[in-house]
Write an enzyme that holds these catalytic residues in place. Structure first.
Site, PDB file in Angstrom:
ATOM      1  N   ASP A  92       0.806  -1.224   0.000  1.00 23.14           N
ATOM      2  CA  ASP A  92       0.000   0.000   0.000  1.00 23.14           C
ATOM      3  C   ASP A  92       0.841   1.277   0.000  1.00 23.14           C
ATOM      4  OD1 ASP A  92       1.040  -0.351   2.518  1.00 23.14           O
ATOM      5  OD2 ASP A  92      -0.843  -0.126   3.600  1.00 23.14           O
ATOM      6  N   HIS A  93       2.096   1.204   0.436  1.00 20.15           N
ATOM      7  CA  HIS A  93       2.896   2.422   0.563  1.00 20.15           C
ATOM      8  C   HIS A  93       3.585   2.817  -0.746  1.00 20.15           C
ATOM      9  CE1 HIS A  93       2.238   2.111   4.831  1.00 20.15           C
ATOM     10  NE2 HIS A  93       3.021   3.140   5.092  1.00 20.15           N
ATOM     11  N   ASP A 151       4.050  -0.915  11.267  1.00 15.85           N
ATOM     12  CA  ASP A 151       3.593   0.415  10.892  1.00 15.85           C
ATOM     13  C   ASP A 151       2.997   1.052  12.139  1.00 15.85           C
ATOM     14  OD1 ASP A 151       2.844   2.032   8.174  1.00 15.85           O
ATOM     15  OD2 ASP A 151       1.525   2.470   9.851  1.00 15.85           O
ATOM     16  N   ARG A 205      -0.205  13.097   9.917  1.00 12.15           N
ATOM     17  CA  ARG A 205       1.114  13.691  10.205  1.00 12.15           C
ATOM     18  C   ARG A 205       1.358  14.878   9.291  1.00 12.15           C
ATOM     19  NH1 ARG A 205       3.974   7.925  11.139  1.00 12.15           N
ATOM     20  NH2 ARG A 205       3.381   7.839  13.324  1.00 12.15           N
ATOM     21  N   SER A 216       7.008   7.412  12.890  1.00  9.66           N
ATOM     22  CA  SER A 216       6.769   6.107  12.284  1.00  9.66           C
ATOM     23  C   SER A 216       7.534   4.973  12.965  1.00  9.66           C
ATOM     24  CB  SER A 216       7.160   6.161  10.814  1.00  9.66           C
ATOM     25  OG  SER A 216       8.512   5.817  10.661  1.00  9.66           O
ATOM     26  N   ARG A 252       9.412   2.941  11.153  1.00  6.84           N
ATOM     27  CA  ARG A 252      10.424   2.484  10.191  1.00  6.84           C
ATOM     28  C   ARG A 252      11.751   2.180  10.886  1.00  6.84           C
ATOM     29  NH1 ARG A 252      10.069   8.388   7.437  1.00  6.84           N
ATOM     30  NH2 ARG A 252       7.932   7.672   7.455  1.00  6.84           N
TER      31      ARG A 252
END
Ligand code: MIC
Ligand code: SF4
Length: 643
Positions: A64-65, A119, A379, A535, A537
C-alpha cells in the site's frame, strides 16, 4: 478490584513478566501485519531466523505504501513480498486492495486479539477492541515466528466520552482535541482507553480514526470497547462470528482520566508542522488554500467518503484548489462506485487516486512551493509532503471537502443541518485481492523472487567495551523518523537497500551527515526530548547502524524508535540530568569505558567529553532481555543465538 479493558486483554496474553505498571512484559501475538515499505526488511529478517512457517493465527502482508513504481524497485519488492508470503504462510493483500489499516479493520481484525504491525498506525485496530500495536519490522518478524512481543506494562488513561458530536463535527476533531490536551509526548508509556456514554454514538470507522491518531500521542496504543455497534459493523462485513462483547469493569482503576464532552467538540486543524499544534477552524479564519487531499489510514472509510461526496455533489472544486481523493480500500472504492457517490466526486473535479497511502507518505501530490494544503491525514511533519516549505494542516474530511469548494479554510457548520449518514447493512465482500499462502505441503516448491535492489540486512557486531569517537550530529527536541530517514517518492524505492538509503539519513537536518558519519567510521548522535517520534520504520535505526552510529544520547525517546535502536544493537542513552545536553557540541570527542559491565549491572554510563574534559552521567535503563540483545549486537543475532 475491577480491570480496565486493556488489562483484560494484555493479562490474557502475557507469556513473560508480570502485570505490573512500568515493568517489561512479553505478550503472545495473535495477528501480524506488514506493509511494503517496512515489509521487505521484516521478511528478510524472518527468513534469516530460519523458521519455515508463521506461527500466528493470521499474518497479512499488505502492499500500500510504495505503489508509485517509478522504477523497477517497488514492483520487485511487491513480487518478493508476494512470493515470501506464499511460502511462509502469510496472506498477501495485493496492490490496489487498499491501505493496510483500513483493510485489516474491514476484513481481519478481531475484538480481544493482539495485533502487531510494522507500521505505527496499527492501533487503528483498537477501534474494534483489539490491542493493536505498531512495532519495528524485526519485532514483527519475531512475532511471526511465534516469539513474544515485549512492551513496558503501560499506564492506562481513561478518556471518558459524554454527549454526542454536533452536525459536521467529526471523530477527527475528537482526536485533535485529545492531541491538544496531551501533546505528541503525552501518550508515551500509556494506553488510551475510551469509555463512557459517548462511545455508543460513534461508529467503528469513527472509533478507528481516533485510535489511529493515538499514534501521534506517542501512546503504546488506544482502544475502544467491543459492543453492539462493533457487532453491527462485523455483521455488515459478514464476520459476525468473530464478535465478542468486551469492556472495562465498572470499578476499573485508571492512572489518569480525561473528560471529553463530544457536544462541545468543534471543527479543528493541526497547524504546521506538528499534529499537536491545534487551533479551531474559526480561530484560524478563512485562510486561502492551494490543495486538499482526502484519504490516508485516518480518514478514508466509506463513511468519510460518503460525507465528502454529499458535500461535493453538484458543485465544482474551487479554481485555485487541487483536490485529490484516495478511498482507503477496494471495498470503499467499489461501494462508492455502486452507490453513485464516486460519480459525484468525479463530477465535482476531484482527482481520484488509487486506494493506497499516496500523498500521505509523499508518494505524489506534493503541494506547490509554500503551498497551503489541507489534508485528512495524521502527520504534518516538515517536508513530509515532499515540498519543504509546504504548509500542511490536518483536518476532518468535512472541513477538507467544504474548503475545497470555497478555496479558503471553511467551517463545515456553515452547511446547515447535517443529514444522517449510516453505514450499510452489508458491505460488498470480495477478498479476491487477498492471496492465501500455499499449503504447507507445497511451500517447498515456492520460489522467492528477489530483485537486484534487495540487499541483505546490515551486519551487526556484539557490544564493544570501549567506544571512542566523535559526536557526528547534534539535534534538538521532537526529531521525527521523517527527519532521521525521510520517505517520499525518491527515497522510498530504496527501503530494501540499506547502503543506498543511508545516503539520505538525516539530510533534512544536515545534508553532509551521511558522508561525515561514514568517514568517521564510528560516532554518537546527540538529541533532545521525544527523539524518534512518528513512524515505526526501522530504517531510522538501520541507516545510522550502517553509517557506524554506536550510541544515541538524548533527553528522551519515542517508544518504537527506542526499541528499533536496541533491535539494531545501537545503545540508547538518556542524560541523567537534561541540562547536560549543553555539555556536548557536534564534533566533540567522546569516550565511554567499561561498557559491558555497566550494561550488565545496570549502572550509570559515564561519557567523557575529551574535548571539554567534562564527565556526563547517562542512563541506559535496559531490562534483562534488552540487555542481552544489546550485548549480542541486536535482536537478530540474539534471536539466532536463542532459538
Ligand atoms: C508513516 O506513516 O510514517 C509510515 C510510512 O506509514 C510509517 C512506516 C514506514 O515508514 O514505512 C509508519 O507510520 O510506521
Ligand atoms: Fe500510509 Fe499515511 Fe497511514 Fe502511514 S499514515 S500507513 S503512510 S496512510
Amino acid at each position: 478490584m475491577g480491570l480496565t479493558l486493556t488489562e483484560k486483554i494484555l493479562n490474557a496474553h502475557i507469556v513473560d513478566g508480570e502485570a505490573v505498571r512500568g515493568s517489561e512484559i512479553g505478550i503472545r501475538i495473535d495477528q501480524t501485519l506488514t506493509q511494503d515499505a517496512t515489509g521487505t526488511m521484516a521478511y528478510l529478517e524472518f527468513e534469516a531466523m530460519g523458521i519455515p512457517r508463521v506461527r500466528t493465527e493470521k499474518s497479512v502482508a499488505y502492499i500500500d505504501h510504495n505503489t508509485l513504481q517509478s522504477g523497477f524497485e517497488n514492483a520487485d519488492d511487491h513480487r518478493f513480498i508476494g512470493s515470501i508470503a506464499k511460502k511462509h504462510g502469510v496472506y498477501f493483500s495485493r496492490p490496489g486492495n487498499g491501505i493496510c489499516h483500513q483493510v485489516h479493520l474491514e476484513r481481519f481484525g478481531i475484538p480481544g486479539k493482539t495485533l502487531i504491525g510494522s507500521d505505527s498506525h496499527t492501533p487503528t485496530g483498537g477501534g474494534l477492541g483489539m490491542i493493536a500495536i505498531g512495532a519495528g519490522g524485526l519485532d514483527v518478524a519475531v512475532a511471526m515466528g511465534g516469539g513474544a512481543y515485549y512492551i513496558t506494562y503501560p499506564k492506562i488513561v481513561k478518556v471518558n466520552l459524554t454527549g454526542a458530536l454536533s452536525s459536521w463535527c467529526s471523530a477527527k476533531d475528537v482526536i485533535l482535541e485529545v492531541l491538544k490536551r496531551l501533546t505528541v509526548k503525552g501518550g508515551v508509556g500509556k494506553v488510551i482507553e475510551y469509555c463512557g456514554e459517548g462511545v455508543k454514538t460513534l461508529s467503528v470507522p469513527e472509533r478507528a480514526t481516533i485510535t489511529n491518531m493515538g499514534a501521534e500521542l506517542g501512546a503504546t496504543t488506544s482502544i475502544f470497547p467491543s459492543d453492539e455497534i462493533t457487532k453491527e459493523f462485523l455483521k455488515a462485513q459478514k464476520r459476525e462470528e468473530v464478535w465478542t462483547a468486551l469492556s472495562a469493569d465498572p470499578d476499573a482503576v485508571y492512572d489518569e482520566v480525561v473528560e471529553i464532552n463530544l457536544s462541545e467538540i468543534e471543527p479543528a486543524a493541526a497547524c504546521p508542522h506538528s499534529p499537536d499544534n491545534i487551533k479551531s477552524v474559526s480561530e484560524i479564519g478563512n485562510m486561502k488554500i492551494d490543495q486538499v487531499c482526502i484519504g490516508s489510514c485516518t480518514n478514508s472509510s466509506l463513511l468519510d467518503m460518503l460525507k465528502v461526496a454529499h458535500i461535493l455533489k453538484g458543485k465544482t472544486v474551487h479554481p485555485d484548489v487541487s483536490l485529490s481523493i484516495a478511498p482507503g480500500s477496494k471495498q470503499v472504492l467499489n461501494m462508492l462506485a455502486k452507490c453513485g457517490a464516486l460519480s459525484d466526486l468525479i463530477d465535482a473535479g476531484a482527482r481520484i487516486l488509487e486506494s493506497a497511502c499516496g500523498p500521505c507518505i509523499g508518494m505524489g501530490q506534493s503541494p506547490n512551493s509554500k503551498g497551503i494544503s489541507l489534508r485528512t491525514f495524521n502527520r504534518n511533519f516538515e517536508g513530509r509532503s515532499g515540498t519543504k516549505d509546504g504548509q500542511i494542516y490536518l483536518v476532518s474530511p468535512e472541513v477538507a471537502a467544504v474548503s475545497a469548494l470555497t478555496g479558503v479554510l471553511t467551517d463545515p457548520r456553515t452547511l446547515g443541518e447535517m443529514p444522517k449518514f449510516e453505514l450499510p447493512e452489508e458491505f460488498i465482500i470480495n477478498d479476491n485481492m487477498v492471496v492465501p499462502p500455499a499449503p504447507e505441503s507445497e511451500a517447498g516448491s515456492v520460489e522467492i523472487l528477489r530483485g537486484p535492489n534487495i540487499k541483505p540486512f546490515p551486519k551487526t557486531s556484539p557490544l564493544e567495551d570501549e567506544i571512542e569517537c566523535k559526536c557526528s550530529l547534534k539535534v534538538g527536541d521532537n526529531i521525527t523518523t521523517d527527519h532521521i530517514m525521510p520517505a517520499g517518492a525518491k527515497i522510498l524505492p530504496l527501503r530494501s537497500n540499506i547502503p543506498a538509503i543511508s545516503k539520505h539519513c538525516f539530510t533534512v537536518c544536515d545534508e553532509s551527515f551521511p558522508e561525515r558519519a561514514e568517514s568517521l567510521g564510528k560516532s554518537i548522535i546527540v538529541g533532545g526530548a521525544n527523539y524518534g517520534q512518528g513512524s515505526s520504520r526501522e530504517h531510522a535505526a538501520l541507516a545510522p547502524l550502517h553509517l557506524g552510529v554506536k550510541a544515541v544520547l538524548v533527553k528522551s525517546f519515542a517508544r518504537i524508535h527506542r526499541a528499533n535502536l536496541i533491535n539494531a544493537g545501537i545503545l540508547p542513552l538518556t542524560f541523567k540530568n537534561e541540562a547536560d545536553y549543553e555539555k556536548i557540541a557536534q564534533g566533540d570527542d567522546l569516550k565511554i569505558e567499561n561498557l559491558i559491565a555497566s550494561v550488565k549491572e545496570g549502572k550509570d554510563i559515564v561519557i567523557k567529553n575529551i574535548t571539554t574534559g567534562e564527565e556526563i552521567p547517562c542512563e541506559c535503563d535496559l531490562s534483562g532481555r534488552t540487555k542481552a540483545i544489546i550485548l549480542s549486537g541486536g535482536l537478530l543475532s540474539y534471536t539466532k543465538e536463542n532459538i
